[in-house]
Structures are given as C-alpha cells and as structure tokens.
Design a protein around this motif. Structure first.
Motif, PDB file in Angstrom:
ATOM      1  N   THR A 150     -46.822  11.725  20.161  1.00 34.21           N
ATOM      2  CA  THR A 150     -48.261  11.905  20.336  1.00 34.21           C
ATOM      3  C   THR A 150     -48.788  12.785  19.214  1.00 34.21           C
ATOM      4  O   THR A 150     -48.230  13.843  18.938  1.00 34.21           O
ATOM      5  CB  THR A 150     -48.571  12.565  21.699  1.00 34.21           C
ATOM      6  N   GLY A 151     -49.830  12.354  18.566  1.00 33.89           N
ATOM      7  CA  GLY A 151     -50.387  13.118  17.460  1.00 33.89           C
ATOM      8  C   GLY A 151     -51.016  14.416  17.916  1.00 33.89           C
ATOM      9  O   GLY A 151     -51.454  14.552  19.068  1.00 33.89           O
ATOM     10  N   LEU A 152     -51.095  15.372  17.015  1.00 40.83           N
ATOM     11  CA  LEU A 152     -51.659  16.679  17.340  1.00 40.83           C
ATOM     12  C   LEU A 152     -53.181  16.709  17.227  1.00 40.83           C
ATOM     13  O   LEU A 152     -53.804  17.686  17.649  1.00 40.83           O
ATOM     14  CB  LEU A 152     -51.074  17.751  16.408  1.00 40.83           C
ATOM     15  N   GLY A 153     -53.767  15.662  16.642  1.00 43.48           N
ATOM     16  CA  GLY A 153     -55.214  15.669  16.476  1.00 43.48           C
ATOM     17  C   GLY A 153     -55.660  16.810  15.576  1.00 43.48           C
ATOM     18  O   GLY A 153     -54.989  17.188  14.617  1.00 43.48           O
ATOM     19  N   THR A 154     -56.789  17.431  15.900  1.00 42.38           N
ATOM     20  CA  THR A 154     -57.337  18.496  15.066  1.00 42.38           C
ATOM     21  C   THR A 154     -56.506  19.766  15.111  1.00 42.38           C
ATOM     22  O   THR A 154     -56.611  20.613  14.214  1.00 42.38           O
ATOM     23  CB  THR A 154     -58.777  18.826  15.488  1.00 42.38           C
ATOM     24  N   SER A 155     -55.659  19.902  16.128  1.00 46.39           N
ATOM     25  CA  SER A 155     -54.832  21.112  16.221  1.00 46.39           C
ATOM     26  C   SER A 155     -53.785  21.174  15.115  1.00 46.39           C
ATOM     27  O   SER A 155     -53.128  22.205  14.932  1.00 46.39           O
ATOM     28  CB  SER A 155     -54.159  21.205  17.597  1.00 46.39           C
ATOM     29  N   VAL A 156     -53.626  20.076  14.372  1.00 48.30           N
ATOM     30  CA  VAL A 156     -52.695  20.088  13.245  1.00 48.30           C
ATOM     31  C   VAL A 156     -53.122  21.135  12.214  1.00 48.30           C
ATOM     32  O   VAL A 156     -52.285  21.715  11.517  1.00 48.30           O
ATOM     33  CB  VAL A 156     -52.617  18.682  12.595  1.00 48.30           C
ATOM     34  N   LEU A 157     -54.420  21.405  12.141  1.00 49.67           N
ATOM     35  CA  LEU A 157     -54.921  22.371  11.156  1.00 49.67           C
ATOM     36  C   LEU A 157     -54.424  23.772  11.444  1.00 49.67           C
ATOM     37  O   LEU A 157     -54.127  24.546  10.519  1.00 49.67           O
ATOM     38  CB  LEU A 157     -56.449  22.334  11.127  1.00 49.67           C
ATOM     39  N   GLU A 158     -54.328  24.129  12.709  1.00 51.48           N
ATOM     40  CA  GLU A 158     -53.829  25.446  13.059  1.00 51.48           C
ATOM     41  C   GLU A 158     -52.369  25.599  12.663  1.00 51.48           C
ATOM     42  O   GLU A 158     -51.944  26.647  12.168  1.00 51.48           O
ATOM     43  CB  GLU A 158     -53.977  25.697  14.565  1.00 51.48           C
ATOM     44  N   LYS A 159     -51.612  24.532  12.849  1.00 53.85           N
ATOM     45  CA  LYS A 159     -50.203  24.546  12.449  1.00 53.85           C
ATOM     46  C   LYS A 159     -50.073  24.701  10.930  1.00 53.85           C
ATOM     47  O   LYS A 159     -49.185  25.413  10.436  1.00 53.85           O
ATOM     48  CB  LYS A 159     -49.513  23.269  12.920  1.00 53.85           C
ATOM     49  N   MET A 160     -50.983  24.072  10.195  1.00 53.76           N
ATOM     50  CA  MET A 160     -50.948  24.166   8.734  1.00 53.76           C
ATOM     51  C   MET A 160     -51.323  25.578   8.269  1.00 53.76           C
ATOM     52  O   MET A 160     -50.774  26.085   7.290  1.00 53.76           O
ATOM     53  CB  MET A 160     -51.894  23.135   8.117  1.00 53.76           C
ATOM     54  N   ARG A 161     -52.234  26.212   8.970  1.00 49.27           N
ATOM     55  CA  ARG A 161     -52.593  27.593   8.617  1.00 49.27           C
ATOM     56  C   ARG A 161     -51.393  28.514   8.800  1.00 49.27           C
ATOM     57  O   ARG A 161     -51.166  29.425   7.997  1.00 49.27           O
ATOM     58  CB  ARG A 161     -53.771  28.066   9.470  1.00 49.27           C
ATOM     59  N   GLU A 162     -50.629  28.273   9.848  1.00 44.71           N
ATOM     60  CA  GLU A 162     -49.429  29.081  10.071  1.00 44.71           C
ATOM     61  C   GLU A 162     -48.437  28.896   8.935  1.00 44.71           C
ATOM     62  O   GLU A 162     -47.840  29.871   8.448  1.00 44.71           O
ATOM     63  CB  GLU A 162     -48.779  28.683  11.405  1.00 44.71           C
ATOM     64  N   GLU A 163     -48.251  27.649   8.505  1.00 39.53           N
ATOM     65  CA  GLU A 163     -47.330  27.381   7.396  1.00 39.53           C
ATOM     66  C   GLU A 163     -47.813  28.053   6.117  1.00 39.53           C
ATOM     67  O   GLU A 163     -47.027  28.638   5.367  1.00 39.53           O
ATOM     68  CB  GLU A 163     -47.192  25.872   7.175  1.00 39.53           C
ATOM     69  N   LYS A 164     -49.107  27.985   5.877  1.00 42.03           N
ATOM     70  CA  LYS A 164     -49.666  28.594   4.680  1.00 42.03           C
ATOM     71  C   LYS A 164     -49.468  30.111   4.690  1.00 42.03           C
ATOM     72  O   LYS A 164     -49.156  30.726   3.660  1.00 42.03           O
ATOM     73  CB  LYS A 164     -51.155  28.260   4.576  1.00 42.03           C
ATOM     74  N   ASN A 165     -49.651  30.718   5.845  1.00 41.44           N
ATOM     75  CA  ASN A 165     -49.498  32.175   5.954  1.00 41.44           C
ATOM     76  C   ASN A 165     -48.061  32.624   5.728  1.00 41.44           C
ATOM     77  O   ASN A 165     -47.813  33.799   5.416  1.00 41.44           O
ATOM     78  CB  ASN A 165     -49.980  32.655   7.325  1.00 41.44           C
ATOM     79  N   ASN A 166     -47.111  31.712   5.896  1.00 39.61           N
ATOM     80  CA  ASN A 166     -45.704  32.048   5.683  1.00 39.61           C
ATOM     81  C   ASN A 166     -45.282  31.940   4.216  1.00 39.61           C
ATOM     82  O   ASN A 166     -44.165  32.315   3.866  1.00 39.61           O
ATOM     83  CB  ASN A 166     -44.809  31.136   6.531  1.00 39.61           C
ATOM     84  N   ASP A 167     -46.175  31.397   3.378  1.00 32.64           N
ATOM     85  CA  ASP A 167     -45.868  31.335   1.944  1.00 32.64           C
ATOM     86  C   ASP A 167     -45.822  32.747   1.359  1.00 32.64           C
ATOM     87  O   ASP A 167     -46.480  33.655   1.870  1.00 32.64           O
ATOM     88  CB  ASP A 167     -46.939  30.523   1.204  1.00 32.64           C
ATOM     89  N   PRO A 168     -45.070  32.940   0.276  1.00 32.47           N
ATOM     90  CA  PRO A 168     -45.041  34.257  -0.383  1.00 32.47           C
ATOM     91  C   PRO A 168     -46.443  34.669  -0.854  1.00 32.47           C
ATOM     92  O   PRO A 168     -47.280  33.814  -1.154  1.00 32.47           O
ATOM     93  CB  PRO A 168     -44.105  34.036  -1.581  1.00 32.47           C
ATOM     94  N   VAL A 169     -46.683  35.951  -0.909  1.00 31.88           N
ATOM     95  CA  VAL A 169     -47.945  36.451  -1.464  1.00 31.88           C
ATOM     96  C   VAL A 169     -47.902  36.235  -2.975  1.00 31.88           C
ATOM     97  O   VAL A 169     -47.065  36.801  -3.671  1.00 31.88           O
ATOM     98  CB  VAL A 169     -48.138  37.945  -1.131  1.00 31.88           C
ATOM     99  N   TRP A 170     -48.784  35.393  -3.471  1.00 34.30           N
ATOM    100  CA  TRP A 170     -48.727  35.021  -4.874  1.00 34.30           C
ATOM    101  C   TRP A 170     -49.924  35.515  -5.690  1.00 34.30           C
ATOM    102  O   TRP A 170     -49.888  35.518  -6.917  1.00 34.30           O
ATOM    103  CB  TRP A 170     -48.654  33.493  -5.011  1.00 34.30           C
TER     104      TRP A 170
END
Length: 561
Positions: free
Chosen positions: A104-124
């Motif tokens: 089942t797709g996540l719909g618009t909630s996929v964006l929140e998951k992507m924000r979490e992934e982005k926040n885990n990137d190194p501080v550049w």
C-alpha cells in the motif's frame, strides 16, 4: 614436358627431399606455433598502442604471475578484502531498505519520511569543496517552492493528478541541491537510488532467478541513456569474453532509434532485421545476421511503434545458444506488464525470468509516474554491469569512477522517482494499470468501428497504432492536431499511434469522436492542410535516397536548437 612443368616438378622433388628430414608432427606444429606467436604479437601490439609500454608490460607480467597455481586466488582474495572494507559501512546501513514496492502506498506521508532521511545526511553547509554552488539554500527552499514541471508527455491524469504532482514537486524541491556523485554527503539520495533499482528489479524477475540478489543496476536520465549503457556494457563484456573487436548488434525494424545512436557513439555495426507479418521481431531473420562479431540482439516489450511484444523467450534461447548478450527494451512496459500480468491479462514472458536476458531498460518517468529524466538500467549480474563503469586512475584531480554517462546527476529527480513509487505502492500501480488497459481496449474497439481505419498488428499493451487504405493517415493526423491532439506519426507502414495514459481514460469518447470527424474531413476534402506534417512525411516516404532524408532531419534540428 615443357619448361614450366619441368620447373614445378623439380621444385616439388626438392621440397619433398628437404622436408623428409623432419618428423611429420614437427611439420604440423610449426605452422600452428607460428600462428599462435603471430596472434600473441598482434595482441601485444594492439595493447601497446592502447595502454602504452609500461601498462602493457605490467599487464603481461601480472597475467603470467596469475598462471602460477594459487597466486590468482590469493590476489583476488586480497582485493576482495579491500573492497569489503570499503563497502562494510554502506552494506550494514542497507538493512531495512526497501527491496520491493510497498503493498500500500504511503501517499502524501512519503514526504515526512523523506524529510527524516534528509535530516540524517551529514551537515554539509559551508564545508563542501564545490558540490553545492549557492548559499543559504535551505532559506531559498523554505521561501519558495521550486516547481519542477518535468513530466513532458504526461502519463498521469484525472482528479488524482494534482495530489501526485504536488508530492513529486515537493520531493524534487526538497532534494534540488543534491548530487549522487557525492555519496558521502548525500546519503539519502544514494539510498533512494538503490531502492528504486531494487524495487524495479523485483518487478522484473529478480526474485525468481536469484535469492542472492544478483540483479543489479543504476538510475539514468532516460530510456536512451539506459539503452546506451546497456549497449556499451555488452560491447565491453563481449570483448573481454570473446575478444570481439569489431562489434555488431542486431535489432528488429521496430527497435528504438536509441540503438542507432548507440551504434554511432560506440562504433558498432548495426543490423536491422525485418519484423514478421504480425510486426513482431522475426527470430529467423535475426538468426541469419548473427556472426562471429555479434555482441548483442534486442527485443522490445512492447515496441514503441505498435505496442507489440517481441518473442522474448525465443530471442533469449537464440542469445543463449550463441553465447551473446540479449537486451530487452522495457522502457514503456516495465511499469505496466508486471501489473497487467497480475491482473490476468495474457502477457507473454518478458523479463529476467527468461533465460538469456542479460540486460533490461525501464523508464520510471513513463508509467512509473516519476518526474521526467528518470529511468533504470538493469543487468543479470555484476560481471556484466562492471563494464558500464568508467574508472580513471591517472588524473591529477584524483581517483575517479562514475557509473553512468553523466558525472553529476540531479538528486532531485532520483528523490522524485522514489517518492512516486513509495507513494503509489503496488495497489496504486495495479489500479492505474487496470484503468489504462481498459481505456486502451475501448479505443481499439472504437477504431475498429471506423470503416476507413485499421489497427496495425495486435497491440499487447497501451499503444494503439492505426493506418488506412482509404485516406491519407498523415492528413488525418494533421486534422487531429488542429483539434489539439498530439499523436505520433509512424512509417513502414504509414500510420499514427496513441500511447494511452491516465490522462486519456476520462476522454476516450472525445478522442474517438474527433477521430471520426477527422477521417470524414479528409475523405471529403483530401489534401494536406496548411502547416501540417503530412507533406513532410509524404515527401520523405517518396525519397529513395535515405541519406537525403537524414540531411533534411539534421538541417531541421540545426535550425531549431
């Protein structure tokens, strides 16, 4: 006996007398050894011209050393230790990554998951050499959303499209600063690409042929780049396996023009084999073109012109029997056929489950509903894919390795593709496939009811090509264009096609009504309309010199770029 006969007889007796001193086995071995020495010398000279003296001598020494029992095994083991150490960190972090589409797709909630992934990137920010060439990028993103309307030919439509567009554009904006060339900085994008590749491979037979996950690949900028990389990898793989230095490949007439581009780019001789009466690749015709220089044959599922799936199983058997590569062009079908098969449509085998398939190209930016500029190239194993990469060791800028034609790539598009797949999920793709397959059926039925038209072949998917023996089909196309429709003009036979997408599903009757009116208009008033393409296609079809047609196209492009 004349003088010439006497001379020949004397030479024969002298030669036999001289050769009688030697053992017959020696006489047999000498020419064979001479051929072997000549072949080795030619190989040495070719490598010398390509690599230089130092690299050539070192290569021969290393090859000689590897012949010593156990040495090659030791060198390979030591090399693998280094690779394992380099990869250990990234491999451990892949635990829990998506290897299949979510049910089942996540719909618009996929964006929140992507924000979490982005926040885990190194501080550049402020700490990268190059990489990001603007300042305060985060403030820019927060103050205005970057609209990336990059869908080109639109494969989504209806009331749900606004929500999907919003999700994709938000995802693209969030990662507009990223570049997967810098894996250590943008780890989130590296994960997105790996998951897009893995989820796509799972759709196309990876689970059926290998529990160890041998199917591998990369994301590219589109179907053309995916095809170019598959051809380049096949060329270099076959050179290493069979020593082929004058490569040739064979495609059916319906094969995409990207193969012509690959042939020109990579200096490969291209053979186009005829299709059969059903417009499928003619296996026997392809077989007749195979020779010692053949590196690759191609099949499409489906072919772009007529939406017809080539006999992939037969072509796979042919490739296996000759030990050559076989690429399947799934650019159009990759995100339809697996779901259509699950829905019960009669879809013949087309993916890695077919023995002999060595590579596949599939566009995520078509029926995968991802942003334009996203495709995937897949290989049956790592041994083939390694030939795709370019590694440079002697550059003063450092050690360099790149997997695709582009060095820097837009991480935004990779993120958009991941967002599309995760937000839709398997249920979303099944729903979409059912809608477009049904829409295609309705269009085929409607065309069959127009007496002046016929359908080219028997389409297997969502492309419907139509021609006519009564009216000029290109004039019909021009009238349709005046009504706002944008269809593709084809040749051999003269025809046009519609590639059915979600945007067409609600307006099938509008299309059929406009088509009926256009046929009626042309039948009652034959002759090209002002500004239409019919005269161009008509003239091109009558020119026996195809080189002249080629010049016409180049001149046209030169004037529009």
């Amino acid at each position: 006996m004349d003088s010439s006969s006497a001379s020949i007889s004397h030479f024969r007796l002298s030669a036999n007398s001289f050769l009688s001193r030697y053992e017959p086995l020696a006489l047999l071995l000498v020419p064979l050894l001479s051929l072997l020495i000549a072949h080795s010398l030619r190989s040495f000279l070719r490598r010398l011209s390509e690599k230089g003296l130092k690299a050539t001598l070192l290569g021969f020494i290393m090859n000689a050393v590897k012949l010593v029992p156990g040495v090659k095994r030791y060198i390979d083991a030591e090399k693998q230790k280094v690779v394992d150490k380099l990869q250990s960190d990234s491999q451990s972090k892949r635990v829990g990554w998506n290897t299949e589409l979510p049910s089942t797709g996540l719909g618009t909630s996929v964006l929140e998951k992507m924000r979490e992934e982005k926040n885990n990137d190194p501080v550049w920010q402020g700490k990268c050499s190059g990489t990001v060439y603007v300042s305060n990028f985060g403030k820019i993103l927060n103050s205005e959303r970057l609209f990336l309307g990059c869908f080109g030919t639109v494969y989504i439509g209806g009331s749900e499209s606004d929500g999907h567009f919003s999700v994709i554009n938000e995802a693209c904006s969030m990662f507009a600063h990223t570049n997967p060339l810098h894996l250590d900085v943008f780890k989130s994008v590296a994960r997105f690409e790996a998951e897009v590749v893995a989820m796509t491979a799972a759709l196309l037979g990876s689970k059926e042929i290998s529990s160890g996950g041998q199917i591998c690949g990369n994301m590219t900028s589109g179907g053309t780049e995916s095809i170019l990389l598959a051809v380049k990898s096949s060329r270099d793989y076959m050179k290493s396996k069979k020593g082929i230095t004058r490569p040739e490949m064979i495609i059916p007439l319906s094969g995409h023009s990207a193969y012509d581009k690959a042939a020109q780019y990579f200096n490969i001789k291209l053979w186009r084999a005829p299709v059969d009466k059903n417009f499928k690749a003619d296996v026997k015709a392809i077989r007749r073109h195979i020779n010692k220089n053949t590196i690759l044959i191609v099949g499409s599922a489906p072919g772009f012109p007529h939406g017809i799936i080539d006999p992939i199983e037969e072509l796979g058997h042919l490739a296996s029997s000759f030990g050559i590569c076989f690429h399947v062009d799934l650019c159009l079908g990759g995100f339809v056929l697996p779901f259509a098969r699950e829905l019960g449509y009669p879809i013949p085998p087309f993916d890695f489950s077919v023995k002999g398939v060595s590579s596949i190209s599939v566009d995520v930016h078509k029926y995968g509903l991802a942003p334009k500029g996203t495709s995937v190239v897949l290989y049956r194993n790592h041994e083939i894919r390694k030939n795709q990469f370019v590694a440079v060791t002697e550059w003063s800028g450092g050690l360099y390795v790149s997997p695709t034609i582009a060095g820097s790539r837009p991480g935004s598009l990779i993120a958009g593709a991941w967002a599309a797949m995760i937000s839709l999920g398997k249920e979303g793709y099944l729903k979409n496939t059912k809608a477009i397959m049904e829409g295609s059926r309705r269009i085929r039925k409607g065309i069959e009811e127009i007496a002046e038209l016929f359908i080219v072949g028997k389409p297997d998917m969502t492309i419907v090509a139509l021609g006519s023996d009564v009216v000029d089909i290109f004039e019909v196309n021009d009238v349709m264009s005046s009504k706002g429709w944008h269809l593709n003009a084809l040749q051999r036979p003269n025809s046009i096609h519609i590639c059915v997408t979600l945007q067409h599903v609600p307006i099938v009757e509008d299309f059929l009504n406009d088509l009926k009116e256009s046929v009626k208009t042309v039948k009652e008033n034959p002759g090209p309309i002002s500004g239409g393409l019919a005269p161009i296609y008509g003239a091109a079809g009558k020119m026996p010199d195809r080189g002249m047609v080629q010049e016409l196209l180049v001149d046209y492009m030169d004037g529009t770029c």
